[in-house]
Design an enzyme around this catalytic site. Structure first.
Site, PDB file in Angstrom:
ATOM      1  N   HIS A 178       0.841  -1.206   0.000  1.00 13.76           N
ATOM      2  CA  HIS A 178       0.000   0.000   0.000  1.00 13.76           C
ATOM      3  C   HIS A 178       0.874   1.255   0.000  1.00 13.76           C
ATOM      4  CE1 HIS A 178      -3.427   2.607   1.467  1.00 13.76           C
ATOM      5  NE2 HIS A 178      -2.385   3.301   1.894  1.00 13.76           N
ATOM      6  N   GLU A 179       1.839   1.264   0.899  1.00 11.54           N
ATOM      7  CA  GLU A 179       2.682   2.456   1.032  1.00 11.54           C
ATOM      8  C   GLU A 179       3.523   2.689  -0.225  1.00 11.54           C
ATOM      9  OE1 GLU A 179       2.602   4.769   3.328  1.00 11.54           O
ATOM     10  OE2 GLU A 179       0.966   3.703   4.279  1.00 11.54           O
ATOM     11  N   HIS A 182       1.698   4.218  -3.102  1.00  7.47           N
ATOM     12  CA  HIS A 182       1.594   5.686  -3.075  1.00  7.47           C
ATOM     13  C   HIS A 182       2.720   6.309  -3.889  1.00  7.47           C
ATOM     14  CE1 HIS A 182      -1.805   6.595  -0.603  1.00  7.47           C
ATOM     15  NE2 HIS A 182      -1.379   5.861   0.413  1.00  7.47           N
ATOM     16  N   TYR A 193      -4.168  14.690  -2.567  1.00  7.38           N
ATOM     17  CA  TYR A 193      -4.505  13.924  -1.363  1.00  7.38           C
ATOM     18  C   TYR A 193      -5.572  14.615  -0.518  1.00  7.38           C
ATOM     19  CZ  TYR A 193      -3.489  10.185   1.929  1.00  7.38           C
ATOM     20  OH  TYR A 193      -3.565   9.065   2.730  1.00  7.38           O
ATOM     21  N   GLU A 202      -5.915   6.783  -2.090  1.00  6.43           N
ATOM     22  CA  GLU A 202      -5.913   5.750  -1.054  1.00  6.43           C
ATOM     23  C   GLU A 202      -6.364   4.401  -1.621  1.00  6.43           C
ATOM     24  OE1 GLU A 202      -5.171   4.895   2.084  1.00  6.43           O
ATOM     25  OE2 GLU A 202      -3.908   6.636   1.781  1.00  6.43           O
ATOM     26  N   ASP A 275      -9.391  13.533   8.366  1.00  9.15           N
ATOM     27  CA  ASP A 275      -8.733  12.577   7.479  1.00  9.15           C
ATOM     28  C   ASP A 275      -8.636  13.113   6.048  1.00  9.15           C
ATOM     29  OD1 ASP A 275      -7.684  10.103   6.550  1.00  9.15           O
ATOM     30  OD2 ASP A 275      -9.703   9.326   6.153  1.00  9.15           O
ATOM     31  N   HIS A 280      -9.275   8.035   3.838  1.00  9.63           N
ATOM     32  CA  HIS A 280      -9.245   6.617   4.235  1.00  9.63           C
ATOM     33  C   HIS A 280     -10.654   6.097   4.503  1.00  9.63           C
ATOM     34  CE1 HIS A 280      -5.125   7.895   5.351  1.00  9.63           C
ATOM     35  NE2 HIS A 280      -4.796   6.667   5.000  1.00  9.63           N
TER      36      HIS A 280
HETATM   37 ZN   LIG Z   1      -2.371   5.334   2.139  1.00  9.83          ZN
END
Ligand SMILES: [Zn+2]
Length: 361
Positions: A178-179, A182, A193, A202, A275, A280
């Protein structure tokens, strides 16, 4: 824009932490200081790192050169140990091709970087995160009781967790994926974002994170658990993961952590300033659309559904301010151009967006 080309022009970089701020905020209010203290510390650290990230971007990150001996089809991994400090990257503990050591955290980080590289190369012919062999660096054992992991625009950083709510952040391979995904978005569509483009950003990371896990385990769409962060929550937490693409909103429901706030369809879209405008939270909607398309098609999700999503991500038509409708429309036309009008793929993608209530044009 040319597929795979770098796009750094004037956009706020993503500083995504695996555990979103609204979850840590909730934990920071816990009555038990053993739960609240690590959450507060983590929030402070994250705020600091976020600022650092902005400074790096303003000043300009140093150009990363390909190592002279780098082969185009091999990752260039380096794992560092912060030894519970915050100095990055820390002490080098494992380089590319080195034998595994005794530290399981180091070995998992190394394997996770490799699995991410492997999926992008084998499924999408992409050479690393930037499409140009970017070396993959990771730092483990960051800080003490640090309840997070993040990609800071240049490298991965993992905490060990507090052991009360979160375990070691190198455990779920999809979280590593996931990271790093990005990073792929940063180098391609560069989705802003915030709000819907942020939720798409996301969702891209959840989609590719989940595909990395499925590819590593050799699972079909029907066999996959479609969870993000399974294995990360400590045994005392009532929950199975951070998010569920199959059933958004059901990943956890816990006294301390609260309830998973993700909607599965536009009917339950959450309007919030928290957020980053719910990045998210509302990512549950495009996540669920991907799940529906992939399971309708069956087989390996990275082969067709994943390919369509990837085509859109790098295709140059996805604007950094794209809304759900824009992205959905592009996936339908990508399915049409790759597989044909009236193909199973075209129909599955169109129906998936219909089911989550996102209009395609
Ligand atoms: Zn993320």
């Amino acid at each position: 824009m040319v597929p795979g080309m770098t796009n750094h022009g004037g956009h706020e970089p993503v500083f995504c932490t695996v555990v979103p701020p609204h979850v840590l905020d909730k934990l920071a209010q816990a009555e038990d200081p053993a739960l609240a203290r690590p959450a507060r510390r983590t929030l402070q650290r994250d705020a600091f790192e976020r600022t650092q990230r902005r400074l790096t971007t303003v000043i300009g990150a140093p150009a990363v050169a390909l190592a002279p001996d780098a082969e185009p089809d091999k990752p260039q991994r380096t794992v560092y140990d912060a030894r519970h400090g915050t100095e990055l990257p820390g002490t080098k503990v494992r380089g590319e091709g080195d034998e595994p050591g005794k530290d399981a955290t180091v070995n998992r980080a190394y394997a996770g970087l490799g699995a991410t590289f492997e999926l992008f190369l084998k499924a999408f012919e992409r050479n690393s995160i930037d499409g140009n062999g970017l070396p993959l660096d990771a730092t483990v054992h960051y800080e003490e009781e640090y309840n997070n992991a993040f990609w800071n625009g240049e490298q991965m950083v993992f905490g060990d967790g507090d052991g009360e709510i979160f375990l070691d952040f190198t455990i779920p391979i999809d979280v590593i994926g996931h990271e790093l995904a990005h990073g792929v978005t940063q180098y391609t569509a560069n989705l802003t974002y915030f709000g819907q483009p942020g939720a798409l950003n996301e969702s891209m990371s959840d989609v590719f994170g989940s595909l990395i896990k499925q590819y590593t385990l050799g699972q079909t769409a029907a066999e996959a658990d479609w969870l993000i962060g399974a294995g990360l929550l400590a045994p005392r937490v009532t929950g199975k993961a951070l998010r569920s693409m199959k059933e958004p909103g059901t990943a956890y429901d816990d006294d301390v952590l609260g309830k998973d706030p993700q909607p599965a369809t536009m009917d339950d879209y959450v309007r919030t300033g928290r957020d980053n405008g719910g990045v998210h939270i509302n990512s549950g909607i495009p996540n669920h659309a991907f799940y529906l398309a992939a399971t309708a098609l069956g087989g390996h999700a990275w082969e067709r559904a994943g390919r369509i999503w990837y085509d859109v991500l790098i295709g140059g038509e996805l604007k950094s301010q794209a809304l759900f409708t824009d992205f959905a429309t592009l996936t339908v036309s990508a399915a049409k151009s790759r597989y044909g009008d009236g193909s199973d793929e075209f129909q599955a993608v169109q129906k998936a967006w219909e089911q989550v209530g996102v209009r395609t044009l």
